[in-house]
Design a protein around this motif. Structure first.
Motif, PDB file in Angstrom:
ATOM      1  N   THR A   1       0.760  -1.173   0.023  1.00 38.66           N
ATOM      2  CA  THR A   1      -0.023   0.007   0.007  1.00 38.66           C
ATOM      3  C   THR A   1       0.889   1.032  -0.041  1.00 38.66           C
ATOM      4  O   THR A   1       0.651   2.289  -1.032  1.00 38.66           O
ATOM      5  N   LYS A   2       1.669   1.304   0.798  1.00 40.50           N
ATOM      6  CA  LYS A   2       2.675   2.217   0.817  1.00 40.50           C
ATOM      7  C   LYS A   2       3.581   2.472  -0.420  1.00 40.50           C
ATOM      8  O   LYS A   2       3.669   3.686  -0.789  1.00 40.50           O
ATOM      9  N   ALA A   3       4.041   1.486  -0.837  1.00 42.46           N
ATOM     10  CA  ALA A   3       4.708   1.447  -1.978  1.00 42.46           C
ATOM     11  C   ALA A   3       3.955   2.022  -3.261  1.00 42.46           C
ATOM     12  O   ALA A   3       4.501   2.871  -4.235  1.00 42.46           O
ATOM     13  N   ALA A   4       2.563   1.568  -3.545  1.00 41.90           N
ATOM     14  CA  ALA A   4       1.890   2.100  -4.363  1.00 41.90           C
ATOM     15  C   ALA A   4       1.423   3.828  -4.448  1.00 41.90           C
ATOM     16  O   ALA A   4       1.191   4.250  -5.384  1.00 41.90           O
ATOM     17  N   ILE A   5       1.323   4.177  -3.093  1.00 36.62           N
ATOM     18  CA  ILE A   5       1.124   5.561  -2.868  1.00 36.62           C
ATOM     19  C   ILE A   5       2.409   6.316  -3.378  1.00 36.62           C
ATOM     20  O   ILE A   5       2.246   7.019  -4.228  1.00 36.62           O
ATOM     21  N   LEU A   6       3.566   6.004  -2.964  1.00 43.81           N
ATOM     22  CA  LEU A   6       4.773   6.571  -3.414  1.00 43.81           C
ATOM     23  C   LEU A   6       5.233   6.463  -4.916  1.00 43.81           C
ATOM     24  O   LEU A   6       5.215   7.316  -5.388  1.00 43.81           O
ATOM     25  N   GLN A   7       4.996   5.425  -5.450  1.00 46.30           N
ATOM     26  CA  GLN A   7       5.093   5.193  -6.804  1.00 46.30           C
ATOM     27  C   GLN A   7       4.080   6.036  -7.713  1.00 46.30           C
ATOM     28  O   GLN A   7       4.613   6.852  -8.701  1.00 46.30           O
ATOM     29  N   PHE A   8       3.029   6.268  -7.195  1.00 42.86           N
ATOM     30  CA  PHE A   8       2.082   7.121  -7.807  1.00 42.86           C
ATOM     31  C   PHE A   8       2.238   8.450  -8.013  1.00 42.86           C
ATOM     32  O   PHE A   8       2.411   9.340  -8.913  1.00 42.86           O
ATOM     33  N   ILE A   9       2.741   8.916  -6.584  1.00 43.17           N
ATOM     34  CA  ILE A   9       3.287  10.255  -6.613  1.00 43.17           C
ATOM     35  C   ILE A   9       4.439  10.793  -7.252  1.00 43.17           C
ATOM     36  O   ILE A   9       4.592  11.521  -7.815  1.00 43.17           O
ATOM     37  N   ALA A  10       5.573   9.649  -7.401  1.00 43.84           N
ATOM     38  CA  ALA A  10       6.653   9.936  -8.085  1.00 43.84           C
ATOM     39  C   ALA A  10       6.219  10.062  -9.547  1.00 43.84           C
ATOM     40  O   ALA A  10       6.850  10.768 -10.373  1.00 43.84           O
ATOM     41  N   LYS A  11       5.526   9.318 -10.102  1.00 41.88           N
ATOM     42  CA  LYS A  11       5.394   9.050 -11.537  1.00 41.88           C
ATOM     43  C   LYS A  11       4.403  10.398 -12.166  1.00 41.88           C
ATOM     44  O   LYS A  11       4.677  10.744 -13.011  1.00 41.88           O
ATOM     45  N   ILE A  12       3.519  10.828 -11.240  1.00 45.04           N
ATOM     46  CA  ILE A  12       2.843  11.934 -11.669  1.00 45.04           C
ATOM     47  C   ILE A  12       3.486  13.349 -11.807  1.00 45.04           C
ATOM     48  O   ILE A  12       3.072  14.258 -12.160  1.00 45.04           O
ATOM     49  N   THR A  13       4.566  13.096 -10.843  1.00 44.09           N
ATOM     50  CA  THR A  13       5.295  14.399 -10.460  1.00 44.09           C
ATOM     51  C   THR A  13       6.637  14.618 -11.327  1.00 44.09           C
ATOM     52  O   THR A  13       7.492  15.346 -10.933  1.00 44.09           O
ATOM     53  N   LYS A  14       6.944  13.605 -12.244  1.00 41.58           N
ATOM     54  CA  LYS A  14       8.106  13.391 -12.762  1.00 41.58           C
ATOM     55  C   LYS A  14       8.062  14.265 -14.124  1.00 41.58           C
ATOM     56  O   LYS A  14       7.429  13.929 -15.158  1.00 41.58           O
ATOM     57  N   GLN A  15       8.661  15.429 -14.031  1.00 39.79           N
ATOM     58  CA  GLN A  15       8.646  16.370 -15.280  1.00 39.79           C
ATOM     59  C   GLN A  15       9.227  15.473 -16.533  1.00 39.79           C
ATOM     60  O   GLN A  15      10.160  14.831 -16.564  1.00 39.79           O
ATOM     61  N   GLY A  16       8.306  15.543 -17.582  1.00 41.34           N
ATOM     62  CA  GLY A  16       8.684  15.054 -18.875  1.00 41.34           C
ATOM     63  C   GLY A  16       8.349  13.378 -18.914  1.00 41.34           C
ATOM     64  O   GLY A  16       8.305  12.757 -19.964  1.00 41.34           O
ATOM     65  N   GLY A  17       7.767  12.966 -17.469  1.00 41.87           N
ATOM     66  CA  GLY A  17       7.500  11.498 -17.766  1.00 41.87           C
ATOM     67  C   GLY A  17       6.130  11.207 -18.486  1.00 41.87           C
ATOM     68  O   GLY A  17       5.363  12.412 -18.670  1.00 41.87           O
ATOM     69  N   PRO A  18       5.621  10.244 -18.830  1.00 39.79           N
ATOM     70  CA  PRO A  18       4.543   9.738 -19.731  1.00 39.79           C
ATOM     71  C   PRO A  18       3.465  10.128 -18.833  1.00 39.79           C
ATOM     72  O   PRO A  18       2.119  10.367 -19.336  1.00 39.79           O
ATOM     73  N   ASP A  19       3.249   9.989 -17.593  1.00 44.46           N
ATOM     74  CA  ASP A  19       2.178  10.190 -16.660  1.00 44.46           C
ATOM     75  C   ASP A  19       2.281  11.624 -15.743  1.00 44.46           C
ATOM     76  O   ASP A  19       1.379  11.808 -14.828  1.00 44.46           O
ATOM     77  N   PHE A  20       3.052  12.469 -16.226  1.00 44.95           N
ATOM     78  CA  PHE A  20       3.296  13.745 -15.752  1.00 44.95           C
ATOM     79  C   PHE A  20       1.801  14.642 -15.455  1.00 44.95           C
ATOM     80  O   PHE A  20       1.188  14.634 -16.551  1.00 44.95           O
ATOM     81  N   VAL A  21       1.483  15.234 -14.256  1.00 44.78           N
ATOM     82  CA  VAL A  21       0.306  15.873 -14.082  1.00 44.78           C
ATOM     83  C   VAL A  21       1.030  17.275 -13.920  1.00 44.78           C
ATOM     84  O   VAL A  21       1.413  17.423 -12.680  1.00 44.78           O
TER      85      VAL A  21
END
Length: 349
Positions: A60-80
């Motif tokens: 659960t903790k891993a899923a939360i942190l991984q989601f935050i990491a991917k949507i805040t990664k500038q230039g990443g495919p899931d950046f928000v």
């Protein structure tokens, strides 16, 4: 000294200088690597400060942190982009306990009998009648709508300022028998950490609760770190009156809008105008699934977190008779939090 000898000495000095520099660089690199080896590794897979220290190292903790990491990664495919990083959280049962009695009722219980005596019709509402009998189980069975009914009865005829003035003080004074701290300190510590982490990562975090706005706005900053202007909830009818030569807003004893179930997406759309990408709710009353589904159906990445009250030792264990919310989590892919397994602590500073 000949020119050749001078050149030879100069050359040797340069070689020694380079060797010393390389030695120093190697030592510094070794020290840095040693420090990195000693640093904690989080569920994101890299060494850094643990931003969710009250969470166990579970999926659960891993899923939360991984989601935050991917949507805040500038230039990443899931950046928000930051303006679309909207998070909404239910309050009762999600940010703070809702049993044995919802938080919103704590500062208002002393006034219920007096108000019903003045207006007996208020006592006909099921939740109000149950509370007057001291039947907290029956009050809980009425859900957040029952809470709204009780608060409407308690506030009938009072000004908005009169009601707001006592809320924080009463929560500071009254101590929870279950947790041994004032009710103002009964925040779920893991959830407060999550709210703080999201805020630090550029999210705008809102509360979207069935409890009335008049109550939640008075406690949101102190208890959850969420400013009052970022609170949505049920609202009670008011009317403008003049008292002692000044205009005031007075509660009428009626519910204007009950913010639960399918009403939550409507409220969020009116208040924000965007679907949230992160939603937190809890099982126990079916009230948060519509908000979660509306988030899930947005175009782009999203995350839904459903708290399962399965820890009768540290909190309370309860569920829905038909398992509606937990079944919905399986069907739609929501992340379920087990209080018992995922949290190191439940209530704390």
């Amino acid at each position: 000294m000949q020119t050749g000898e001078l050149f030879d000495q100069h050359f040797r000095r340069n070689v020694m200088s380079v060797a010393i520099c390389r030695s120093l660089q190697t030592t510094a690199l070794a020290i840095c690597l040693s420090l990195l080896m000693l640093a904690p590794v989080t569920s994101q897979g890299f060494a850094q400060e643990d931003m969710l220290p009250s969470w166990n190292e579970t999926s659960t903790k891993a899923a939360i942190l991984q989601f935050i990491a991917k949507i805040t990664k500038q230039g990443g495919p899931d950046f928000v982009p930051q303006e679309d990083r909207i998070a909404t959280f239910d309050m009762d049962g999600t940010l703070t306990p809702e049993h044995p009695i919802p938080l919103a009722l704590v500062p208002l219980l002393a006034d219920i009998k007096d108000n019903v005596a003045k207006n007996p019709l208020l006592g006909a509402r099921p939740a109000v009648a149950a509370l007057l009998k001291g039947d907290l189980k029956a009050v809980s069975a009425q859900g957040e709508e029952g809470v709204a009914d009780i608060i409407a009865a308690v506030t009938d005829g009072k000004t908005t300022e009169e009601v707001a003035a006592n809320i924080s003080a009463m929560l500071d004074e009254r101590v929870s028998e279950k947790f041994g701290v004032p009710y103002s300190k009964t925040t779920y510590k893991p959830m407060r950490e999550l709210v703080d982490l999201l805020s630090a990562q550029g999210f705008t975090v809102y509360i979207c609760s069935g409890s009335p706005v008049l109550f939640t706005r008075e406690i949101s900053q102190e208890m959850f770190g969420i400013p009052p202007e970022q609170v949505m909830g049920s609202w009670l009818d008011t009317k403008l009156e003049e008292r002692n030569g000044k205009t005031v807003l007075v509660y009428t004893g009626k519910i204007g809008h009950f913010n639960d179930k399918e009403g939550k997406p409507v409220t969020i759309n009116l208040g924000i105008g965007k679907r949230p990408i992160f939603v937190g709710g809890n099982e126990g009353g079916r009230g948060d699934i519509a908000m979660m589904r509306w988030s899930k159906d947005r175009n782009g990445p999203s995350f839904q977190l459903l708290i399962n009250h399965d820890d009768d030792a540290r909190e309370f264990a309860y569920s829905e008779p038909d398992n509606y919310s937990l079944d919905a989590a399986k069907s739609y892919g929501f992340q379920v939090v087990s209080m018992k397994s995922d949290w190191k602590v439940v209530v704390g500073k």
